[in-house]
Scaffold this motif. Sequence first.
Motif, PDB file in Angstrom:
ATOM      1  N   ASN A  15       0.627  -1.217   0.033  1.00 53.54           N
ATOM      2  CA  ASN A  15      -0.108  -0.058  -0.125  1.00 53.54           C
ATOM      3  C   ASN A  15       0.959   1.320  -0.140  1.00 53.54           C
ATOM      4  N   LEU A  16       1.905   1.303  -0.905  1.00 51.89           N
ATOM      5  CA  LEU A  16       2.689   2.365  -0.902  1.00 51.89           C
ATOM      6  C   LEU A  16       1.890   3.768  -1.209  1.00 51.89           C
ATOM      7  N   GLU A  17       1.117   3.504  -2.081  1.00 54.08           N
ATOM      8  CA  GLU A  17       0.320   4.750  -2.402  1.00 54.08           C
ATOM      9  C   GLU A  17      -0.379   5.451  -1.359  1.00 54.08           C
ATOM     10  N   ARG A  18      -0.629   4.821  -0.180  1.00 57.55           N
ATOM     11  CA  ARG A  18      -1.357   5.296   1.083  1.00 57.55           C
ATOM     12  C   ARG A  18      -0.193   5.896   2.102  1.00 57.55           C
ATOM     13  N   MET A  19       0.837   5.625   1.755  1.00 64.63           N
ATOM     14  CA  MET A  19       1.898   6.553   2.689  1.00 64.63           C
ATOM     15  C   MET A  19       2.159   7.947   2.251  1.00 64.63           C
ATOM     16  N   ASP A  20       2.304   8.665   3.574  1.00 65.41           N
ATOM     17  CA  ASP A  20       2.838  10.029   3.206  1.00 65.41           C
ATOM     18  C   ASP A  20       4.110  10.236   2.846  1.00 65.41           C
ATOM     19  N   THR A  21       4.746  11.178   2.192  1.00 68.49           N
ATOM     20  CA  THR A  21       5.785  11.299   1.890  1.00 68.49           C
ATOM     21  C   THR A  21       7.200  10.894   2.970  1.00 68.49           C
ATOM     22  N   SER A  22       7.217  11.404   4.000  1.00 74.57           N
ATOM     23  CA  SER A  22       8.177  11.005   4.743  1.00 74.57           C
ATOM     24  C   SER A  22       8.354   9.566   5.019  1.00 74.57           C
ATOM     25  N   SER A  23       7.081   9.010   5.312  1.00 71.31           N
ATOM     26  CA  SER A  23       6.966   7.392   5.551  1.00 71.31           C
ATOM     27  C   SER A  23       7.611   6.589   4.350  1.00 71.31           C
ATOM     28  N   ILE A  24       7.184   7.069   2.963  1.00 67.39           N
ATOM     29  CA  ILE A  24       7.960   6.426   1.734  1.00 67.39           C
ATOM     30  C   ILE A  24       9.457   6.901   2.077  1.00 67.39           C
ATOM     31  N   LEU A  25      10.057   7.980   2.428  1.00 67.30           N
ATOM     32  CA  LEU A  25      11.452   8.035   2.210  1.00 67.30           C
ATOM     33  C   LEU A  25      12.052   7.193   3.400  1.00 67.30           C
ATOM     34  N   LEU A  26      11.710   7.367   4.673  1.00 65.39           N
ATOM     35  CA  LEU A  26      11.965   6.756   5.794  1.00 65.39           C
ATOM     36  C   LEU A  26      12.050   5.160   5.426  1.00 65.39           C
ATOM     37  N   LYS A  27      11.185   4.555   4.729  1.00 68.42           N
ATOM     38  CA  LYS A  27      11.276   3.183   4.571  1.00 68.42           C
ATOM     39  C   LYS A  27      12.219   2.866   3.573  1.00 68.42           C
TER      40      LYS A  27
END
Length: 270
Positions: A15-27
Amino acid sequence: MSYIKITETPSNYDNLERMDTSSILLKMNNEDKKVADGVAAVIPQITNLVDALAVRFISGGRLFYIGAGTSGRLGILDASEIPPTYGLPHERVVGLIAGGDTAIRKSVEHAEDDAEQAWKDLLNHDINVNDVVVGIAASGTTPYVIGGLNDAKKKGILTGGITNNPGSPLALVADIPIEVNVGPEFVTGSTRMKSGTSQKLVLNMISTALMIKIGRVKGNKMVNMQLSNDKLVDRGTRYLVEGLGISYEEASELLKEYGSVKKALDAARK
């Protein structure tokens, strides 16, 4: 022989499309942290390749990288940095990509599926038994790369292979396989990410260690670099200031006279 296609296994995240930007980058960053450890695990294999390569290189041999897509571009990038950084001719380290130069910028359909083209590309450079061919393919299944290594081996040419799928066909065909397990990609199957990063690290290690071993580095300095712009001229001048204990002005004149840091150092120390 069966093997696990790690590069195609599902991402550890969904569900990457549901993440906010910070979460995407941190992961993404958390995944990237695994890359250096994956490379560390194959340093013995990289060592074997560099040592075998150095012997051939000193005798006049060359290093060829062959790859497709991201892997091919990374090989070309590494090869292209050798002349300006270490002052060697372009033909000593050569990067070849499926689809030719057009494929550096744009994808060439089905170019990687031709198992015979890599050898034809290598023949254009009069490849011989003094040379080394390193195939790069995250999947370890690219026909262009595997075909090139097979043909090189038939001619008695040493081969290496960089892949992110241990036990893959590329790993089995290469004389010296470098199998970097970085786990599944953040975006499933997107091997330009962790796999590509690991390939860049391995290529840095191969070419840099090789240049050190053949004498293109003095102390920790790039004394053979091409003085092709003001930044590099300034760097070379500062190298001479440090190495010879002279003024910047004296170093500048010395560099102008001899045209390279190494030649200036050798002349001043005679």
